[in-house]
Design a protein around this motif. Sequence first.
Motif, mmCIF file in Angstrom:
data_model
loop_
_atom_site.group_PDB
_atom_site.id
_atom_site.type_symbol
_atom_site.label_atom_id
_atom_site.label_comp_id
_atom_site.label_asym_id
_atom_site.label_seq_id
_atom_site.Cartn_x
_atom_site.Cartn_y
_atom_site.Cartn_z
ATOM 1 N N ALA A 37 -6.025 -0.215 -11.156
ATOM 2 C CA ALA A 37 -5.722 -0.826 -9.863
ATOM 3 C C ALA A 37 -6.916 -1.623 -9.355
ATOM 4 C CB ALA A 37 -5.344 0.250 -8.848
ATOM 5 N N TYR A 38 -6.624 -2.667 -8.601
ATOM 6 C CA TYR A 38 -7.666 -3.486 -7.975
ATOM 7 C C TYR A 38 -7.722 -3.089 -6.505
ATOM 8 C CZ TYR A 38 -10.311 -7.508 -6.352
ATOM 9 O OH TYR A 38 -11.264 -8.320 -5.774
ATOM 10 N N LYS A 45 -6.526 3.956 -4.955
ATOM 11 C CA LYS A 45 -5.842 3.395 -6.116
ATOM 12 C C LYS A 45 -4.481 4.060 -6.315
ATOM 13 C CE LYS A 45 -9.864 1.935 -8.714
ATOM 14 N NZ LYS A 45 -10.463 1.886 -10.053
ATOM 15 N N ASN A 62 -1.690 -1.137 -7.469
ATOM 16 C CA ASN A 62 -1.937 -1.903 -6.251
ATOM 17 C C ASN A 62 -2.979 -2.977 -6.495
ATOM 18 O OD1 ASN A 62 -3.688 0.479 -6.324
ATOM 19 N ND2 ASN A 62 -4.318 0.033 -4.242
ATOM 20 N N GLN A 63 -2.762 -4.107 -5.825
ATOM 21 C CA GLN A 63 -3.616 -5.289 -5.948
ATOM 22 C C GLN A 63 -4.032 -5.704 -4.543
ATOM 23 O OE1 GLN A 63 -4.414 -6.694 -9.090
ATOM 24 N NE2 GLN A 63 -3.479 -4.763 -9.721
ATOM 25 N N GLU A 64 -5.254 -5.339 -4.178
ATOM 26 C CA GLU A 64 -5.748 -5.662 -2.839
ATOM 27 C C GLU A 64 -6.273 -7.084 -2.776
ATOM 28 O OE1 GLU A 64 -7.035 -1.219 -1.338
ATOM 29 O OE2 GLU A 64 -8.628 -2.675 -1.731
ATOM 30 N N ASN A 65 -6.474 -7.532 -1.548
ATOM 31 C CA ASN A 65 -6.989 -8.866 -1.303
ATOM 32 C C ASN A 65 -7.833 -8.791 -0.039
ATOM 33 O OD1 ASN A 65 -6.859 -11.717 -0.148
ATOM 34 N ND2 ASN A 65 -5.832 -11.993 -2.123
ATOM 35 N N GLY A 71 -2.245 -8.540 -0.197
ATOM 36 C CA GLY A 71 -2.196 -7.602 -1.313
ATOM 37 C C GLY A 71 -0.786 -7.101 -1.551
ATOM 38 N N VAL A 77 4.861 -3.918 -7.161
ATOM 39 C CA VAL A 77 4.450 -4.628 -8.375
ATOM 40 C C VAL A 77 5.319 -4.152 -9.544
ATOM 41 C CG1 VAL A 77 2.593 -4.931 -10.066
ATOM 42 C CG2 VAL A 77 2.079 -5.094 -7.627
#
Length: 160
Positions: A37-38, A45, A62-65, A71, A77
């Motif tokens: 996970a990012y 995560k 999960n993909q954070e921003n 995200g 996803v």
Amino acid sequence: MKKETLSLEFTVYDSEKELSSEDAALLSRARQAREDAYAPYSKFKVGAAVLMENGEIVVGNNQENASYPSGLCAERVAVFQAGAIYPGLAIQKIAIAAGSERNPLAKPAAPCGNCRQSIFEYENNQKKPIELLLMGASGEVYKCPSIQGLLPLAFGNEYL
């Protein structure tokens, strides 16, 4: 006036060792996805593994921003990827493994509201329940027979 009661049905396992081999394998895939996970900001995560009716497993994390609303959660996803790769195939189960560097012994985390609604869309369309397996960093596993248990009074396409 009439009163109604909503209830949540789920089974609690002391550990994944109590699960069937299929469920344990799916949860293992979710844990592996969690590792990739990012999540540089929250350090929380999450990995998700989706079991399709054809036996294939699709994973997501999960993909954070830095712009937080941009995200995306692991569950969406994985579910959206499953829908893109296998359109029209039913989702049987989703295993979700969450863990935080700040709280490694946390109990299982249920999907957020946006993820619940997104999973419900698939469950409602396929007219079959989607079973959920929820696990924290370690320990107990919660097994829910359907996303509807986590999203009572869900908003579906029948309202549109």
